[in-house]
Write a protein that holds these residues in place. Structure first.
Motif, PDB file in Angstrom:
ATOM      1  N   HIS A   1       0.841  -1.195   0.000  1.00 56.07           N
ATOM      2  CA  HIS A   1       0.000   0.000   0.000  1.00 56.07           C
ATOM      3  C   HIS A   1       0.878   1.249   0.000  1.00 56.07           C
ATOM      4  CE1 HIS A   1      -3.534  -2.435   0.590  1.00 56.07           C
ATOM      5  NE2 HIS A   1      -2.921  -3.062   1.570  1.00 56.07           N
ATOM      6  N   LYS A   2       0.351   2.294  -0.558  1.00 53.66           N
ATOM      7  CA  LYS A   2       1.066   3.568  -0.597  1.00 53.66           C
ATOM      8  C   LYS A   2       1.168   4.152   0.808  1.00 53.66           C
ATOM      9  CE  LYS A   2       1.612   4.280  -5.068  1.00 53.66           C
ATOM     10  NZ  LYS A   2       2.895   4.357  -5.691  1.00 53.66           N
ATOM     11  N   PHE A   3       2.271   4.844   1.048  1.00 57.38           N
ATOM     12  CA  PHE A   3       2.444   5.559   2.296  1.00 57.38           C
ATOM     13  C   PHE A   3       1.637   6.850   2.265  1.00 57.38           C
ATOM     14  CE2 PHE A   3       6.695   3.445   2.288  1.00 57.38           C
ATOM     15  CZ  PHE A   3       6.553   2.763   3.478  1.00 57.38           C
ATOM     16  N   SER A   4       1.180   7.272   3.428  1.00 58.16           N
ATOM     17  CA  SER A   4       0.580   8.611   3.512  1.00 58.16           C
ATOM     18  C   SER A   4       1.728   9.613   3.440  1.00 58.16           C
ATOM     19  CB  SER A   4      -0.183   8.774   4.826  1.00 58.16           C
ATOM     20  OG  SER A   4       0.721   8.828   5.914  1.00 58.16           O
ATOM     21  N   ALA A   5       1.400  10.856   3.188  1.00 59.58           N
ATOM     22  CA  ALA A   5       2.431  11.899   3.100  1.00 59.58           C
ATOM     23  C   ALA A   5       3.200  12.017   4.413  1.00 59.58           C
ATOM     24  CB  ALA A   5       1.793  13.228   2.731  1.00 59.58           C
ATOM     25  N   SER A   6       2.498  11.915   5.538  1.00 65.06           N
ATOM     26  CA  SER A   6       3.174  12.028   6.834  1.00 65.06           C
ATOM     27  C   SER A   6       4.083  10.823   7.105  1.00 65.06           C
ATOM     28  CB  SER A   6       2.165  12.209   7.966  1.00 65.06           C
ATOM     29  OG  SER A   6       1.324  11.093   8.065  1.00 65.06           O
TER      30      SER A   6
ATOM     31  N   LEU B 149      15.050  18.465   2.832  1.00 66.53           N
ATOM     32  CA  LEU B 149      15.169  17.560   3.987  1.00 66.53           C
ATOM     33  C   LEU B 149      16.298  17.987   4.921  1.00 66.53           C
ATOM     34  CD1 LEU B 149      14.556  14.012   2.441  1.00 66.53           C
ATOM     35  CD2 LEU B 149      13.030  15.335   3.899  1.00 66.53           C
ATOM     36  N   LEU B 150      17.453  18.311   4.358  1.00 66.20           N
ATOM     37  CA  LEU B 150      18.590  18.734   5.178  1.00 66.20           C
ATOM     38  C   LEU B 150      18.308  20.082   5.836  1.00 66.20           C
ATOM     39  CD1 LEU B 150      21.395  17.923   6.110  1.00 66.20           C
ATOM     40  CD2 LEU B 150      22.328  19.072   4.093  1.00 66.20           C
ATOM     41  N   ASP B 151      17.699  21.003   5.101  1.00 64.93           N
ATOM     42  CA  ASP B 151      17.342  22.302   5.677  1.00 64.93           C
ATOM     43  C   ASP B 151      16.355  22.136   6.829  1.00 64.93           C
ATOM     44  OD1 ASP B 151      18.978  23.580   3.862  1.00 64.93           O
ATOM     45  OD2 ASP B 151      17.336  24.186   2.528  1.00 64.93           O
ATOM     46  N   GLY B 152      15.379  21.244   6.666  1.00 64.77           N
ATOM     47  CA  GLY B 152      14.404  20.996   7.729  1.00 64.77           C
ATOM     48  C   GLY B 152      15.053  20.428   8.974  1.00 64.77           C
ATOM     49  N   LEU B 153      15.957  19.468   8.800  1.00 65.20           N
ATOM     50  CA  LEU B 153      16.662  18.877   9.938  1.00 65.20           C
ATOM     51  C   LEU B 153      17.530  19.921  10.626  1.00 65.20           C
ATOM     52  CD1 LEU B 153      17.394  16.405  11.623  1.00 65.20           C
ATOM     53  CD2 LEU B 153      19.179  15.895   9.946  1.00 65.20           C
ATOM     54  N   HIS B 154      18.199  20.745   9.842  1.00 66.55           N
ATOM     55  CA  HIS B 154      19.032  21.808  10.411  1.00 66.55           C
ATOM     56  C   HIS B 154      18.180  22.759  11.258  1.00 66.55           C
ATOM     57  CE1 HIS B 154      21.314  25.707  10.115  1.00 66.55           C
ATOM     58  NE2 HIS B 154      22.190  24.909  10.697  1.00 66.55           N
ATOM     59  N   GLY B 155      17.014  23.129  10.761  1.00 67.15           N
ATOM     60  CA  GLY B 155      16.114  23.994  11.513  1.00 67.15           C
ATOM     61  C   GLY B 155      15.680  23.367  12.831  1.00 67.15           C
ATOM     62  N   GLU B 156      15.350  22.079  12.801  1.00 64.72           N
ATOM     63  CA  GLU B 156      14.955  21.369  14.023  1.00 64.72           C
ATOM     64  C   GLU B 156      16.086  21.377  15.050  1.00 64.72           C
ATOM     65  OE1 GLU B 156      13.685  17.380  13.107  1.00 64.72           O
ATOM     66  OE2 GLU B 156      12.392  18.079  11.489  1.00 64.72           O
TER      67      GLU B 156
ATOM     68  N   LEU C  86      18.747  10.825   8.645  1.00 63.92           N
ATOM     69  CA  LEU C  86      19.514  10.644   9.887  1.00 63.92           C
ATOM     70  C   LEU C  86      20.466   9.457   9.785  1.00 63.92           C
ATOM     71  CD1 LEU C  86      16.856  11.314  12.676  1.00 63.92           C
ATOM     72  CD2 LEU C  86      18.829  12.732  12.074  1.00 63.92           C
ATOM     73  N   ALA C  87      20.003   8.356   9.196  1.00 64.93           N
ATOM     74  CA  ALA C  87      20.858   7.175   9.049  1.00 64.93           C
ATOM     75  C   ALA C  87      22.070   7.490   8.172  1.00 64.93           C
ATOM     76  CB  ALA C  87      20.059   6.013   8.453  1.00 64.93           C
ATOM     77  N   LEU C  88      21.856   8.213   7.089  1.00 65.95           N
ATOM     78  CA  LEU C  88      22.971   8.573   6.206  1.00 65.95           C
ATOM     79  C   LEU C  88      23.970   9.480   6.931  1.00 65.95           C
ATOM     80  CD1 LEU C  88      21.023   9.265   2.880  1.00 65.95           C
ATOM     81  CD2 LEU C  88      22.457   7.283   3.386  1.00 65.95           C
ATOM     82  N   ILE C  89      23.464  10.496   7.622  1.00 66.50           N
ATOM     83  CA  ILE C  89      24.338  11.444   8.311  1.00 66.50           C
ATOM     84  C   ILE C  89      25.103  10.757   9.433  1.00 66.50           C
ATOM     85  CG2 ILE C  89      24.369  13.481   9.807  1.00 66.50           C
ATOM     86  CD1 ILE C  89      21.998  14.544   8.097  1.00 66.50           C
ATOM     87  N   MET C  90      24.392  10.058  10.302  1.00 65.98           N
ATOM     88  CA  MET C  90      25.034   9.441  11.460  1.00 65.98           C
ATOM     89  C   MET C  90      25.951   8.289  11.069  1.00 65.98           C
ATOM     90  SD  MET C  90      23.996  11.529  13.626  1.00 65.98           S
ATOM     91  CE  MET C  90      24.729  10.862  15.091  1.00 65.98           C
TER      92      MET C  90
ATOM     93  N   ASN D 287       5.563   9.012   4.777  1.00 61.01           N
ATOM     94  CA  ASN D 287       6.688   9.158   3.869  1.00 61.01           C
ATOM     95  C   ASN D 287       7.696  10.172   4.424  1.00 61.01           C
ATOM     96  OD1 ASN D 287       7.721   8.161   1.337  1.00 61.01           O
ATOM     97  ND2 ASN D 287       7.520  10.261   0.602  1.00 61.01           N
ATOM     98  N   LYS D 288       7.195  11.252   5.013  1.00 54.86           N
ATOM     99  CA  LYS D 288       8.071  12.276   5.580  1.00 54.86           C
ATOM    100  C   LYS D 288       8.894  11.696   6.733  1.00 54.86           C
ATOM    101  CE  LYS D 288       8.010  16.933   7.477  1.00 54.86           C
ATOM    102  NZ  LYS D 288       7.220  18.075   7.858  1.00 54.86           N
ATOM    103  N   VAL D 289       8.255  10.907   7.588  1.00 50.23           N
ATOM    104  CA  VAL D 289       8.959  10.286   8.716  1.00 50.23           C
ATOM    105  C   VAL D 289      10.043   9.342   8.208  1.00 50.23           C
ATOM    106  CG1 VAL D 289       8.695   8.648  10.628  1.00 50.23           C
ATOM    107  CG2 VAL D 289       7.068  10.525  10.354  1.00 50.23           C
ATOM    108  N   ILE D 290       9.739   8.539   7.214  1.00 48.42           N
ATOM    109  CA  ILE D 290      10.712   7.581   6.685  1.00 48.42           C
ATOM    110  C   ILE D 290      11.869   8.309   6.006  1.00 48.42           C
ATOM    111  CG2 ILE D 290      11.058   5.720   5.005  1.00 48.42           C
ATOM    112  CD1 ILE D 290       8.163   4.848   5.696  1.00 48.42           C
ATOM    113  N   GLN D 291      11.579   9.367   5.263  1.00 50.76           N
ATOM    114  CA  GLN D 291      12.647  10.142   4.631  1.00 50.76           C
ATOM    115  C   GLN D 291      13.542  10.789   5.687  1.00 50.76           C
ATOM    116  OE1 GLN D 291      10.609  12.810   1.962  1.00 50.76           O
ATOM    117  NE2 GLN D 291      10.502  11.275   0.334  1.00 50.76           N
TER     118      GLN D 291
END
Length: 169
Positions: A10-15, A66-73, A26-30, A17-21
């Motif tokens: 089944h397709k992911f909901s937008a929310s 995605l990176l800009d959003g994480l930086h803001g958080e 985080l996995a790539l960075i860490m 998909n955002k969590v998985i992305q």
């Protein structure tokens, strides 16, 4: 039984998909994995096998929104830590300087909390200054005043009047 039999097609909901992305970022960075890894065909095949409906973000999205959003958080979290009187009562400010491959003088200004969490406050390019303690202290003075109440400064450089508003030890 194949891995595909355990997947949800089944397709992911937008929310979702955002969590998985976000988790992938985080996995790539860490893990110290280059963002270009998501374009690797074998990695994409692996993700498709696990969850066919998931489409990983492209390089532009990873490096952009995605990176800009994480930086803001992270900035919001760090500001909250610095504003917390209990956490920010006793901080250790440390500065490290080095020259990069282009011989630019880079200084990292960090703060460590009593529980050993550390944050990068700023990274300064001081290439235009001569490497004297006075010049470096002048460049850092604004940061001291704007971000922290510094009550004491410790320096490995002998310098008279470097830290005019602070008590050197």
């Amino acid at each position: 039984m194949s891995v595909a039999s355990y997947t949800d097609k089944h397709k992911f909901s937008a929310s979702q998909n955002k969590v998985i992305q976000h988790l992938l970022l985080l996995a790539l960075i860490m893990g110290g994995v280059p963002f270009a890894f998501v374009a690797n065909l074998q990695f994409q095949n692996f993700l498709h096998c696990l969850r066919p409906s998931f489409v990983p973000p492209g390089l532009i999205m990873l490096r952009g929104s995605l990176l800009d959003g994480l930086h803001g958080e992270i900035l919001v979290q760090h500001a909250a830590w610095l504003a917390d009187e209990k956490l920010a009562r006793h901080l250790t400010l440390f500065i490290d300087g080095w020259s990069n491959a282009r011989m630019e003088s880079i200084y990292a200004i960090c703060v460590m909390f009593p529980d050993r969490r550390a944050i990068l406050l700023d990274a300064l390019d001081l290439s235009s200054l001569t490497h004297s303690a006075e010049n470096i202290a002048d460049a850092l003075q604004t940061l001291f005043v704007c971000i922290l109440k510094v009550t004491m400064s410790v320096s490995t450089h002998a310098c008279r009047d470097c830290y005019q508003d602070h008590k050197p030890i």
